[in-house]
Design an enzyme around this catalytic site. Structure first.
Site, PDB file in Angstrom:
ATOM      1  N   GLU A  10       0.804  -1.232   0.000  1.00  0.00           N
ATOM      2  CA  GLU A  10       0.000   0.000   0.000  1.00  0.00           C
ATOM      3  C   GLU A  10       0.837   1.283   0.000  1.00  0.00           C
ATOM      4  O   GLU A  10       0.575   2.205   0.760  1.00  0.00           O
ATOM      5  CB  GLU A  10      -0.950  -0.012   1.208  1.00  0.00           C
ATOM      6  N   ASN A  36       2.034  -5.010  -3.211  1.00  0.00           N
ATOM      7  CA  ASN A  36       0.640  -5.373  -2.926  1.00  0.00           C
ATOM      8  C   ASN A  36      -0.178  -4.114  -2.619  1.00  0.00           C
ATOM      9  O   ASN A  36       0.284  -3.230  -1.891  1.00  0.00           O
ATOM     10  CB  ASN A  36       0.637  -6.301  -1.696  1.00  0.00           C
ATOM     11  N   HIS A  42     -10.543  -6.307  -1.718  1.00  0.00           N
ATOM     12  CA  HIS A  42     -11.536  -6.157  -0.646  1.00  0.00           C
ATOM     13  C   HIS A  42     -12.699  -5.369  -1.248  1.00  0.00           C
ATOM     14  O   HIS A  42     -12.661  -4.141  -1.320  1.00  0.00           O
ATOM     15  CB  HIS A  42     -10.949  -5.385   0.542  1.00  0.00           C
ATOM     16  N   GLU A  63      -6.058 -10.911  -1.145  1.00  0.00           N
ATOM     17  CA  GLU A  63      -6.870 -10.682   0.070  1.00  0.00           C
ATOM     18  C   GLU A  63      -8.358 -10.638  -0.262  1.00  0.00           C
ATOM     19  O   GLU A  63      -9.118  -9.860   0.330  1.00  0.00           O
ATOM     20  CB  GLU A  63      -6.452  -9.362   0.741  1.00  0.00           C
ATOM     21  N   ASP A 106     -12.091 -10.630  -0.387  1.00  0.00           N
ATOM     22  CA  ASP A 106     -13.339 -10.847   0.359  1.00  0.00           C
ATOM     23  C   ASP A 106     -14.401  -9.925  -0.221  1.00  0.00           C
ATOM     24  O   ASP A 106     -14.086  -8.873  -0.781  1.00  0.00           O
ATOM     25  CB  ASP A 106     -13.195 -10.727   1.884  1.00  0.00           C
TER      26      ASP A 106
END
Ligand code: XIL
Length: 356
Positions: free
Chosen positions: A163, A204, A240, A270, A272
């Protein structure tokens, strides 16, 4: 070993992509040959896995059994972050991450390391001190070298920098940027490569999965790193997302393709797909469709080699704590029962022919 596995895009798969009605079919957990996701995914050349919590691996046998059964790769949701690994300067604590890595080894699973250099989850000693550039470089190098050497040969890929791109463009303000300067990113990757030359090294980020200003920024960042000879092997897409609000999948495919043209792998790191309350059967079906689509996007791209969900069951997910009024983001419910999302992932993986 994490190697790029090339897969063929087949006519059958295109048909499946277009067949949005498939996910409405009732699925019986016991009649689909009970093949685990890890097996179905692997035969397409993709690793499927989840973020895990080592405390739960030890104390919740149903949780451990589910992860052992379905996953061919694990990552640590929290226990490989800076604050956990180095709570005091020079004092490293590998105990919890070791539990996870040993569990993975016992179950024939790979491990993705997450994450070495991030603006968040830093220990107080690091955040509250005043550093010179030379001192902070030493802290960064020591951390990367100590952690990666400890796991050399056991953790196949690392999110070296997490990030670093700001939502508003440019690099995110952080301790690393303000004290070291923008070259902290290149240097982190060089230190990581020195520490474990065989590990795959990833940048990432979130909200950079489709085609937008932020993903353009990430693209330029990694393209320039490649041009400078920085050892970077891939980009992690966090994913996400909301179950009904996510980037067009064609944009995700195009973004993965332009990274492929740079010689980079992509890992979905990641995933979801949160649902706003109340959760209804219709929302769960739409969530399943979204899971199917993102898995299919990854499967369509030869350089997309890993798909990881951020947790496995709704019993243990960061979503309710982080996103107001949202829940139920994962493929298994809070009783560890498979949701429509699980069957959709299964269909997506099963729809491709075996990797030659
Ligand atoms: C999250 C964890 O899931 C939470 O338990 C923790 O409180 C905060 O961090 N992007 C990342 C992950 O790279 O490390 C974050 O994990 C979620 C967003």
């Amino acid at each position: 070993m994490c190697t790029i596995r090339y897969r063929l895009l087949c006519a059958l798969h295109i048909v499946t992509l277009c067949c949005t009605s498939c996910y409405h079919l009732p699925r019986d957990f016991t009649t689909m040959n009970n093949t685990p996701l890890r097996t179905l995914a692997k035969r397409t050349g993709v690793q499927f896995g989840a973020a895990a919590n080592p405390h739960l691996l030890v104390r919740d046998s149903r949780y451990a059994a589910l992860l052992a059964r379905e996953c061919s790769v694990l990552t640590a949701e929290n226990h490989m972050k800076f604050r956990f690994f180095q709570p005091h300067r020079g004092v490293f604590d590998f105990s919890q991450a070791d539990v996870l890595v040993q569990f993975a080894e016992q179950h024939g699973q790979r491990v993705r390391g997450h994450t070495l250099v991030w603006h968040f989850r830093l220990p107080a000693w690091l955040e509250s001190n005043t550093w010179t550039r030379a001192e902070l470089l030493d802290v960064m190098q020591t951390h990367i070298a100590t952690v990666m050497r400890h796991y050399r040969g056991r953790v196949c890929a690392w999110d070296v920098v997490n990030e670093a791109v700001a939502d508003t463009g440019g690099l995110r303000s952080s301790l690393w940027l303000s004290v070291i300067g923008p070259d902290y990113i290149d240097l982190a990757f060089h230190y990581a490569h020195q520490a474990d030359p065989a590990a795959l090294l990833f940048y990432n980020d979130y909200d950079a999965e489709g085609l937008n200003a932020k993903s353009d920024e990430v693209y330029r960042l990694v393209r320039n790193m490649k041009a400078r000879g920085v050892p970077i092997h891939g980009v992690g897409f966090q994913c996400h997302w909301k179950f009904d609000d996510y980037p067009p999948l064609n944009d995700v495919v195009s973004n993965i393709a332009r990274l492929a043209a740079l010689g980079l792998e992509v890992h979905i790191t990641e995933l979801d797909l949160r649902i706003d309350k109340p959760v209804t059967p219709e929302k769960l079906e739409r969530q399943a469709q979204a899971y199917r689509e993102i898995a299919s996007a990854c499967l369509r791209a030869p350089n997309c080699t890993t798909l990881i969900t951020w947790g496995i069951s709704d019993a243990h997910s960061w979503v309710p704590y982080f996103f107001e009024n949202c829940t139920a983001a994962l493929p298994f419910d809070k009783h560890y029962q498979p949701k429509p999302a699980f069957y959709a992932l299964r269909d997506a993986f099963a729809s491709l022919p075996p990797h030659p």
